[in-house]
Design a protein around this motif. Structure first.
Motif, PDB file in Angstrom:
ATOM      1  N   PRO A 190       0.944  -1.184  -0.101  1.00 34.63           N
ATOM      2  CA  PRO A 190      -0.063   0.012   0.112  1.00 34.63           C
ATOM      3  C   PRO A 190       0.845   1.147  -0.026  1.00 34.63           C
ATOM      4  O   PRO A 190       0.462   2.459  -0.709  1.00 34.63           O
ATOM      5  N   THR A 205       0.618   4.224  -3.022  1.00 37.67           N
ATOM      6  CA  THR A 205       0.368   5.698  -2.582  1.00 37.67           C
ATOM      7  C   THR A 205       1.520   6.287  -3.042  1.00 37.67           C
ATOM      8  O   THR A 205       1.134   7.258  -3.830  1.00 37.67           O
ATOM      9  N   THR A 261     -18.680   6.242 -13.244  1.00 30.27           N
ATOM     10  CA  THR A 261     -19.135   5.833 -11.850  1.00 30.27           C
ATOM     11  C   THR A 261     -20.563   5.316 -11.621  1.00 30.27           C
ATOM     12  O   THR A 261     -20.876   4.250 -11.369  1.00 30.27           O
ATOM     13  N   SER A 311     -14.979  -9.317  -5.688  1.00 34.24           N
ATOM     14  CA  SER A 311     -13.831  -8.981  -6.365  1.00 34.24           C
ATOM     15  C   SER A 311     -13.854  -8.173  -7.514  1.00 34.24           C
ATOM     16  O   SER A 311     -13.122  -7.319  -8.026  1.00 34.24           O
ATOM     17  N   LYS A 369     -16.710  -6.755  -8.666  1.00 36.10           N
ATOM     18  CA  LYS A 369     -17.300  -5.758  -8.287  1.00 36.10           C
ATOM     19  C   LYS A 369     -16.500  -4.515  -7.929  1.00 36.10           C
ATOM     20  O   LYS A 369     -16.501  -3.416  -8.335  1.00 36.10           O
ATOM     21  N   ALA A 370     -15.702  -5.104  -6.990  1.00 39.36           N
ATOM     22  CA  ALA A 370     -14.515  -4.198  -6.607  1.00 39.36           C
ATOM     23  C   ALA A 370     -13.658  -3.658  -7.806  1.00 39.36           C
ATOM     24  O   ALA A 370     -13.195  -2.222  -7.752  1.00 39.36           O
ATOM     25  N   GLY A 371     -13.186  -4.275  -8.518  1.00 37.71           N
ATOM     26  CA  GLY A 371     -12.553  -4.048  -9.435  1.00 37.71           C
ATOM     27  C   GLY A 371     -13.012  -3.066 -10.721  1.00 37.71           C
ATOM     28  O   GLY A 371     -12.434  -2.030 -10.882  1.00 37.71           O
ATOM     29  N   PHE A 429     -15.644  -1.156 -10.108  1.00 34.98           N
ATOM     30  CA  PHE A 429     -15.635   0.119  -9.458  1.00 34.98           C
ATOM     31  C   PHE A 429     -14.630   1.136  -9.381  1.00 34.98           C
ATOM     32  O   PHE A 429     -14.275   2.045  -9.522  1.00 34.98           O
ATOM     33  N   LEU A 430     -13.430   0.450  -8.948  1.00 29.78           N
ATOM     34  CA  LEU A 430     -12.029   1.015  -8.593  1.00 29.78           C
ATOM     35  C   LEU A 430     -11.474   1.766 -10.149  1.00 29.78           C
ATOM     36  O   LEU A 430     -11.115   2.706 -10.204  1.00 29.78           O
ATOM     37  N   MET A 431     -11.926   0.678 -11.134  1.00 28.91           N
ATOM     38  CA  MET A 431     -11.629   1.262 -12.644  1.00 28.91           C
ATOM     39  C   MET A 431     -12.341   2.493 -12.800  1.00 28.91           C
ATOM     40  O   MET A 431     -11.946   3.502 -13.570  1.00 28.91           O
ATOM     41  N   ILE A 460     -13.715   4.775 -10.911  1.00 32.36           N
ATOM     42  CA  ILE A 460     -13.169   5.952  -9.976  1.00 32.36           C
ATOM     43  C   ILE A 460     -11.886   6.545 -10.116  1.00 32.36           C
ATOM     44  O   ILE A 460     -11.420   7.505  -9.583  1.00 32.36           O
ATOM     45  N   SER A 461     -10.918   5.644 -10.888  1.00 35.38           N
ATOM     46  CA  SER A 461      -9.549   6.119 -11.151  1.00 35.38           C
ATOM     47  C   SER A 461      -9.652   7.149 -11.969  1.00 35.38           C
ATOM     48  O   SER A 461     -10.549   7.536 -12.865  1.00 35.38           O
TER      49      SER A 461
END
Length: 90
Positions: free
Chosen positions: A9, A13, A54, A69, A71-73, A75-77, A79-80
């Protein structure tokens, strides 16, 4: 394995911060003046880049059955700040 949970992480960052700094360094005063002088165009661009993907991702996540996982992928793409295939061309 505990060190990997701490280091990964932190590296992510730092790399994101370096990408933002690189984009800022590559910009010129003319780029900033162009954006500031056209606030309506800026608002349209922000909606197209931040809001629409989004909403589409949320609709896809809610309609289609998939793993958490996936769904998370998705959503993360959504909001990137840049598409996965985005690259700077100068």
């Amino acid at each position: 394995m505990e060190i990997a949970k701490t280091i990964i992480p932190l590296l992510l960052t730092v790399s994101l911060g370096l990408l933002v700094i690189a984009a800022g360094i590559a910009s010129s005063r003319g780029d900033f003046a162009y954006v500031i002088s056209r606030p309506r165009l800026l608002a349209k661009a922000l909606v197209a880049v931040m809001i629409v993907p989004t909403i589409v991702a949320l609709v896809v996540i809610l309609i289609f059955p998939m793993s958490h996982s996936a769904k998370a992928g998705i959503f993360l793409m959504a909001i990137s700040p840049c598409l996965p295939s985005c690259r700077a061309e100068r």
